[in-house]
Design an enzyme around this catalytic site. Structure first.
Site, PDB file in Angstrom:
ATOM      1  N   ASP A  54      13.421  27.945 -37.685  1.00 54.82           N
ATOM      2  CA  ASP A  54      14.312  27.210 -38.571  1.00 54.82           C
ATOM      3  C   ASP A  54      13.790  27.430 -39.984  1.00 54.82           C
ATOM      4  O   ASP A  54      12.737  26.911 -40.360  1.00 54.82           O
ATOM      5  CB  ASP A  54      14.306  25.724 -38.223  1.00 54.82           C
ATOM      6  CG  ASP A  54      15.230  24.901 -39.114  1.00 54.82           C
ATOM      7  OD1 ASP A  54      15.699  25.424 -40.152  1.00 54.82           O
ATOM      8  OD2 ASP A  54      15.463  23.724 -38.788  1.00 54.82           O
ATOM      9  N   TYR A 145      28.286  23.391 -51.258  1.00 52.57           N
ATOM     10  CA  TYR A 145      28.074  24.769 -50.811  1.00 52.57           C
ATOM     11  C   TYR A 145      28.122  25.727 -51.996  1.00 52.57           C
ATOM     12  O   TYR A 145      27.236  26.576 -52.161  1.00 52.57           O
ATOM     13  CB  TYR A 145      29.125  25.151 -49.769  1.00 52.57           C
ATOM     14  CG  TYR A 145      29.059  26.608 -49.360  1.00 52.57           C
ATOM     15  CD1 TYR A 145      28.013  27.067 -48.563  1.00 52.57           C
ATOM     16  CD2 TYR A 145      30.037  27.515 -49.763  1.00 52.57           C
ATOM     17  CE1 TYR A 145      27.943  28.397 -48.189  1.00 52.57           C
ATOM     18  CE2 TYR A 145      29.975  28.844 -49.383  1.00 52.57           C
ATOM     19  CZ  TYR A 145      28.920  29.282 -48.592  1.00 52.57           C
ATOM     20  OH  TYR A 145      28.858  30.606 -48.231  1.00 52.57           O
ATOM     21  N   ALA A 147      27.664  25.063 -55.147  1.00 50.80           N
ATOM     22  CA  ALA A 147      26.529  24.808 -56.036  1.00 50.80           C
ATOM     23  C   ALA A 147      25.246  25.397 -55.467  1.00 50.80           C
ATOM     24  O   ALA A 147      24.414  25.935 -56.205  1.00 50.80           O
ATOM     25  CB  ALA A 147      26.365  23.310 -56.252  1.00 50.80           C
ATOM     26  N   ALA A 148      25.074  25.316 -54.153  1.00 54.61           N
ATOM     27  CA  ALA A 148      23.885  25.887 -53.525  1.00 54.61           C
ATOM     28  C   ALA A 148      23.858  27.400 -53.699  1.00 54.61           C
ATOM     29  O   ALA A 148      22.815  27.984 -54.014  1.00 54.61           O
ATOM     30  CB  ALA A 148      23.844  25.517 -52.043  1.00 54.61           C
ATOM     31  N   LYS A 149      24.993  28.048 -53.512  1.00 59.48           N
ATOM     32  CA  LYS A 149      25.031  29.500 -53.666  1.00 59.48           C
ATOM     33  C   LYS A 149      24.866  29.905 -55.136  1.00 59.48           C
ATOM     34  O   LYS A 149      24.284  30.960 -55.430  1.00 59.48           O
ATOM     35  CB  LYS A 149      26.334  30.040 -53.094  1.00 59.48           C
ATOM     36  CG  LYS A 149      26.450  29.928 -51.576  1.00 59.48           C
ATOM     37  CD  LYS A 149      25.322  30.645 -50.852  1.00 59.48           C
ATOM     38  CE  LYS A 149      25.577  30.760 -49.360  1.00 59.48           C
ATOM     39  NZ  LYS A 149      24.455  31.407 -48.640  1.00 59.48           N
ATOM     40  N   ILE A 178      35.193  37.186 -45.421  1.00 58.36           N
ATOM     41  CA  ILE A 178      34.812  38.188 -44.434  1.00 58.36           C
ATOM     42  C   ILE A 178      35.376  37.771 -43.075  1.00 58.36           C
ATOM     43  O   ILE A 178      35.069  36.686 -42.566  1.00 58.36           O
ATOM     44  CB  ILE A 178      33.277  38.329 -44.325  1.00 58.36           C
ATOM     45  CG1 ILE A 178      32.655  38.597 -45.698  1.00 58.36           C
ATOM     46  CG2 ILE A 178      32.921  39.429 -43.328  1.00 58.36           C
ATOM     47  CD1 ILE A 178      33.012  39.926 -46.320  1.00 58.36           C
TER      48      ILE A 178
END
Length: 241
Positions: A54, A145, A147-149, A178
């Site tokens: 993990d 999501y 913001a994290a990327k 994708i």
């Protein structure tokens, strides 16, 4: 002699496609992931080495790094995904729910890359590469999501300046939509899918091979002067200049 390549989140989807591409070229490939059974099946299918890990757990990442061996040439930070898709959508969420949701995406997408890279950085040999997979969502970062990327892209740019003197490159890939993956957990409507494809300039969804080939290129001799960049692989759905 082939390279040694580590792909986090390599048990399925884009990670599996990337691992298979490097293995097809004769590289030694190690894949990591949380699901031991799926990881073992993938490893047997594409002839790579699995290490259950993990990537958001510091102790497991440290153990993985110990098992990895002394040398590494390519690190592909693929572990992650939109954790919001794993939880029921809440109407008028409480502040505690908002905090939990944001922390989940930051852990899954940012900390996984930061912890893994930190743990194996001293193993990377000159001429090596760190390649981190972000998202087109970083360009519209209203969600946790996105913001994290976006944070991943900024971190990668800074990492490039730190590892450059060691003969290493660090780049980010930002995929658009994708197909042929389980990213949307079955929650992608046909209307939304059509809209995502219509947003491209070439009129098609991306395929895992698009990301695999771009990743392979960034780790190649032909890409040694490309570093600190985010490469957008989205058919023109987001353009840069």
């Amino acid at each position: 002699m082939g390279r040694i390549v580590l792909v986090t989140g390599g048990g399925s989807g884009l990670g599996k496609a990337v691992a298979a591409r490097f293995r097809a070229s004769g590289d030694t490939v190690i894949i990591t992931g949380r699901n031991a059974d799926r990881l073992a099946r993938t490893a047997a299918e594409i002839d790579v080495r699995p290490i259950t890990c993990d990537a958001a757990d510091p102790s497991q990442v440290a153990q993985m790094a110990d098992e990895l061996g002394p040398d590494l040439d390519v690190l592909v930070n693929m572990a992650g995904g939109n954790t919001d898709l794993d939880r029921p959508e809440a109407q008028n969420p409480s502040l505690e729910q908002v905090m939990t949701a944001w922390r989940a995406n930051l852990d899954a997408n940012v900390l996984t890359a930061v912890l893994t890279t930190t743990a194996v950085l001293d193993k990377l040999r000159p001429g090596g590469s760190v390649i981190t997979v972000g998202s087109i969502g970083a360009e519209h970062a209203a969600s946790s999501y996105g913001a994290a990327k976006a944070a991943l892209a900024a971190w990668t740019a800074g990492l490039s300046s730190e590892v450059g003197p060691q003969g290493l490159t660090a780049n980010s890939i930002a995929p658009g939509y994708i197909a042929e993956t389980d990213f949307f957990r079955g929650k992608l409507s046909e209307q939304r899918r059509t809209a995502l494809i219509d947003a491209t300039h070439n009129g098609r969804a991306g395929h895992p091979s698009d990301i695999a080939e771009t990743t392979f290129f960034l780790a190649s001799e032909g890409a040694r002067h490309i570093t600190g960049q985010t490469l957008h692989v989205n058919g023109g759905a987001h353009t840069t200049r």
